[in-house]
Design an enzyme around this catalytic site. Structure first.
Site, PDB file in Angstrom:
ATOM      1  N   LEU A 150      -0.987  -8.367   1.904  1.00  0.00           N
ATOM      2  CA  LEU A 150      -0.727  -9.524   2.964  1.00  0.00           C
ATOM      3  C   LEU A 150      -1.867  -8.796   3.997  1.00  0.00           C
ATOM      4  O   LEU A 150      -1.348  -7.628   4.505  1.00  0.00           O
ATOM      5  CB  LEU A 150       0.639  -9.676   3.270  1.00  0.00           C
ATOM      6  CG  LEU A 150       1.566 -10.271   2.274  1.00  0.00           C
ATOM      7  CD1 LEU A 150       3.070 -10.477   3.021  1.00  0.00           C
ATOM      8  CD2 LEU A 150       1.209 -11.633   1.600  1.00  0.00           C
ATOM      9  N   CYS A 182      10.239 -11.257   9.865  1.00  0.00           N
ATOM     10  CA  CYS A 182       8.974 -11.032   8.864  1.00  0.00           C
ATOM     11  C   CYS A 182       9.531 -11.465   7.508  1.00  0.00           C
ATOM     12  O   CYS A 182       8.891 -12.241   6.916  1.00  0.00           O
ATOM     13  CB  CYS A 182       8.289  -9.975   8.773  1.00  0.00           C
ATOM     14  SG  CYS A 182       6.793  -9.809   7.842  1.00  0.00           S
ATOM     15  N   CYS A 235       5.380  -2.390  12.617  1.00  0.00           N
ATOM     16  CA  CYS A 235       4.004  -2.241  12.158  1.00  0.00           C
ATOM     17  C   CYS A 235       2.910  -2.742  12.907  1.00  0.00           C
ATOM     18  O   CYS A 235       1.515  -2.393  12.625  1.00  0.00           O
ATOM     19  CB  CYS A 235       3.841  -3.144  10.551  1.00  0.00           C
ATOM     20  SG  CYS A 235       4.030  -4.898  10.873  1.00  0.00           S
ATOM     21  N   GLY A 287       0.835  -1.156   0.325  1.00  0.00           N
ATOM     22  CA  GLY A 287      -0.107   0.037  -0.039  1.00  0.00           C
ATOM     23  C   GLY A 287       0.889   1.254   0.214  1.00  0.00           C
ATOM     24  O   GLY A 287       0.087   2.256   0.163  1.00  0.00           O
TER      25      GLY A 287
END
Length: 368
Positions: free
Chosen positions: A26, A95, A191, A3
Site C-alpha cells: 500500500l 487504518c 507510521c 515490507g
C-alpha cells in the site's frame, strides 16, 4: 505486504497452503518522505522495495496500490481532528477499519479475490455461531486489540496465518525461506509521524485547526497555575514527562495530566491516584461477529476489556445500551482518555469494540 517479516511469512504460508496469492503493498503517501524517512517498517520506499523482493523470493505476483488519498482522509485527518478535540486516537485501529479491511478488501473482492491475508498476530476461527476473532498464541505480540474494529463480514474474508506461531519462530522461518527481511526490526510509533515526535508533527500540521495556541497548566486540588503550554495537542491523559511545571508538588511526588480542555486550553494535573478510572462509556460500536442487542450484559470471570494496544486486561461488567457501551471496571484502570478504544473479550475471543467518550474517575479518597 508492508515490507516487514510478518507479512512476508504470512504470504509464503498462504501460498504453501494452496491459495492463489498476490502480494499487495500500500502506497499511503504520494511522497513517502512527507510522512517519515528511513526504513522504519512502514510507508517508505525502502519498505516497498523489501516487499517486492520478498514477493520475488516467494514466487508471487506483486503490485502497489495507491491509497494515499483515502489514507490521508480516513486516518491522518482523523488523527489530527481527534487530537485537536483534546482526545487520544489510535490510528492503527482506524487504518485497519477504513483502509486494510475496507478499502483494500472491497477492491480485492471486486477483483475476484476471496480474502485479504495479513501478518497480524491474531486468529480467525469458526465458532458455533459463526466466525470469531481470537487472540494470538504469542501473547506478547498479540494484535487482536487493533483488529477489534472488524465486523463479521470483514472477518469472513480475512486470514491471519501467523496467529498460531510465536514471533521468534516466524523470524526463524523467514530466514529458512531465504527472506532478507528475517532480521528487519519491527515498526514502532505511528507510521506517518517522523521520528515518533507526535507533538512536533501536530504543531506543524494542525495550524489554525487547533482550537487554541496555548493555555495554562493547573493543579486540580488547588487551582494554582503551575505553568503555560503552546497547545493542548501536546498532551495526553496520564502523561508525566515533558510538563515543565514551575512549581513542584508539596509532597514532592510527580504530577500527571488528568484532564484536557481544548477550547479554553486548560490542562489539569494531579497525583497518579487521580488517574484511576472505574467506569467507561463508548460509542461507535463494532461487533466482531453477530451484533449484540441493546440490553445485553456480559459478566463473568472471562469477560475483560483491553484499553491500549499492548495494555493489560481488566475484569469488567459490560452492558450494551442503545448505540453505546457501558463498561464497569472490576479492576480499576489508570490514565484512560476519550478517543481511545475499549475492546471487549470473552476469554480469548474478541466480542467487539467502542470508542471511549467518557472515563469516570474513582472519587477522591476511594482510589485503590
Amino acid at each position: 505486504m508492508s515490507g516487514g517479516v510478518d507479512s512476508a511469512v504470512a504470504a509464503a504460508r498462504a501460498k504453501e497452503a494452496g491459495h492463489e496469492v498476490t502480494g499487495i503493498h500500500l502506497a499511503l503517501s504520494r511522497n513517502p518522505k512527507s510522512y517519515r524517512s528511513g526504513a522504519r517498517g512502514c510507508c517508505t520506499i525502502e519498505d516497498a522495495n523489501d516487499a517486492r523482493r520478498a514477493a520475488d523470493v516467494i514466487g508471487i505476483p506483486f503490485y502497489v496500490w495507491d491509497l494515499s488519498d483515502r489514507f490521508h482522509t480516513d486516518v491522518v485527518e482523523d488523527f489530527m481532528d481527534t487530537y485537536a478535540a483534546g482526545q487520544t486516537p489510535n490510528p492503527c485501529l482506524r487504518c485497519n477499519e477504513k483502509i486494510k479491511f475496507a478499502a483494500v478488501l472491497d477492491k480485492a473482492l471486486a477483483l475476484g479475490f476471496d480474502a485479504v491475508a495479513t501478518g497480524h498476530y491474531a486468529s480467525v476461527v469458526q465458532g458455533p455461531a459463526g466466525v470469531e476473532l481470537h487472540r494470538a498464541v504469542d501473547g506478547a505480540k498479540d494484535q487482536s486489540y487493533v483488529l477489534g474494529v472488524l465486523d463479521e463480514q470483514q472477518l469472513r474474508h480475512s486470514l491471519f496465518p501467523l496467529g498460531d506461531t510465536p514471533k521468534t519462530k516466524v523470524r526463524e522461518e523467514a530466514a529458512a525461506r531465504g527472506l532478507l527481511v528475517a532480521d528487519k526490526p519491527d515498526s514502532h510509533d505511528i507510521c506517518f509521524v517522523a521520528d515518533g515526535d507526535n507533538t512536533g508533527w501536530l504543531r506543524e500540521k494542525l495550524g489554525d485547526r487547533a482550537p487554541n495556541q496555548g493555555g495554562e497548566i493547573v493543579d486540580e486540588a488547588t487551582g494554582t497555575v503551575l505553568g503555560q503550554h503552546t497547545g493542548t495537542y501536546g498532551f495526553t491523559i496520564g502523561q508525566r514527562k515533558g510538563l515543565r511545571l514551575g512549581h513542584p508538588a508539596p509532597d514532592g511526588r510527580p504530577r500527571y495530566v488528568l484532564d484536557i480542555e481544548p477550547v479554553s486550553g486548560t490542562v489539569t494535573v494531579g497525583p497518579r491516584e487521580r488517574l484511576a478510572v472505574e467506569r467507561i462509556t463508548g460509542d461507535r460500536l463494532r461487533w466482531c461477529g453477530a451484533p449484540l442487542p441493546a440490553g445485553t450484559m456480559l459478566d463473568g470471570p472471562d469477560v475483560t476489556v483491553q484499553l491500549r494496544a499492548h495494555g493489560a486486561e481488566h475484569r469488567a461488567v459490560v452492558r450494551v445500551l442503545d448505540g453505546q457501551l457501558d463498561v464497569e471496571l472490576v479492576e480499576h484502570a489508570h490514565g484512560i482518555a476519550p478517543g481511545q478504544a475499549v475492546v471487549v473479550y470473552d476469554g480469548t475471543r474478541v466480542v467487539g469494540s467502542a470508542t471511549i467518550t467518557r472515563a469516570d474517575r474513582v472519587p477522591v479518597g476511594a482510589a485503590g
